[in-house]
Design a protein around this motif. Structure first.
Motif, short mmCIF file in Angstrom:
data_model
loop_
_atom_site.label_atom_id
_atom_site.label_comp_id
_atom_site.label_asym_id
_atom_site.label_seq_id
_atom_site.Cartn_x
_atom_site.Cartn_y
_atom_site.Cartn_z
N LEU A 1 30.69 -44.44 49.25
CA LEU A 1 29.28 -44.38 50.21
C LEU A 1 28.41 -43.03 49.83
O LEU A 1 26.96 -43.52 49.42
N ALA A 2 28.73 -41.78 49.45
CA ALA A 2 27.68 -40.85 48.90
C ALA A 2 27.13 -40.89 47.67
O ALA A 2 26.60 -40.44 47.04
N THR A 3 28.03 -41.55 46.65
CA THR A 3 27.60 -42.46 45.54
C THR A 3 26.89 -42.99 45.87
O THR A 3 25.05 -43.42 45.13
N ARG A 4 26.76 -44.04 46.49
CA ARG A 4 25.94 -45.38 46.36
C ARG A 4 24.07 -45.01 47.45
O ARG A 4 23.25 -46.01 47.15
N VAL A 5 24.66 -43.94 48.75
CA VAL A 5 22.98 -43.54 48.81
C VAL A 5 22.18 -42.75 47.69
O VAL A 5 21.37 -43.11 48.27
N ALA A 6 22.81 -41.92 46.89
CA ALA A 6 21.94 -42.26 45.04
C ALA A 6 21.52 -43.12 44.78
O ALA A 6 20.56 -42.68 43.66
N SER A 7 22.01 -44.11 44.75
CA SER A 7 21.37 -46.09 44.36
C SER A 7 19.95 -45.51 43.89
O SER A 7 19.21 -44.83 44.84
N GLU A 8 19.63 -45.91 42.90
CA GLU A 8 18.04 -46.31 42.36
C GLU A 8 17.25 -47.46 43.58
O GLU A 8 16.61 -47.72 43.35
N ASP A 9 18.39 -48.40 43.39
CA ASP A 9 18.14 -49.49 44.21
C ASP A 9 17.84 -48.80 46.00
O ASP A 9 19.29 -48.78 46.58
N PRO A 10 16.76 -48.92 46.21
CA PRO A 10 16.88 -48.47 47.85
C PRO A 10 16.99 -49.12 49.33
O PRO A 10 17.77 -48.81 49.57
N SER A 11 17.30 -51.09 48.85
CA SER A 11 18.11 -51.72 49.89
C SER A 11 19.92 -50.50 49.86
O SER A 11 20.21 -50.76 50.95
N GLU A 12 20.18 -50.45 48.19
CA GLU A 12 21.36 -50.83 48.75
C GLU A 12 21.60 -48.97 48.95
O GLU A 12 22.79 -48.52 49.80
#
Length: 76
Positions: free
Chosen positions: A10-21
């Motif tokens: 989740l910590a990795t996904r929170v930095a996603s360039e995709d705002p929805s993700e």
């Protein structure tokens, strides 16, 4: 949060360039944090810590932590 999602993922996904993700990850982290906090507050109360002691550790007022967790029917 599904079983295959852990905090690191989740910590990795929170930095996603995709705002929805990223936003979904933030929501999942918030839910995880709430569950962990509840578990720790329950543990602290079962071990005899006062509401004031718990509040100090969480950085909130005694009233805030008491209102959030002191529900009728709980033994602690």
């Amino acid at each position: 949060m599904t079983e295959d999602e852990d905090a690191q993922d989740l910590a990795t996904r929170v930095a996603s360039e995709d705002p929805s993700e990223g936003l979904r990850a933030v929501a999942a982290l918030r839910a995880l944090l709430e569950r962990v906090e509840r578990i720790q507050v329950e543990s602290a109360r079962n071990r005899g810590l006062s509401w004031q002691e718990i509040a100090e550790q969480l950085g909130v007022s005694k009233q805030a932590v008491h209102q959030k967790y002191a529900k009728k029917g709980r033994r602690w």
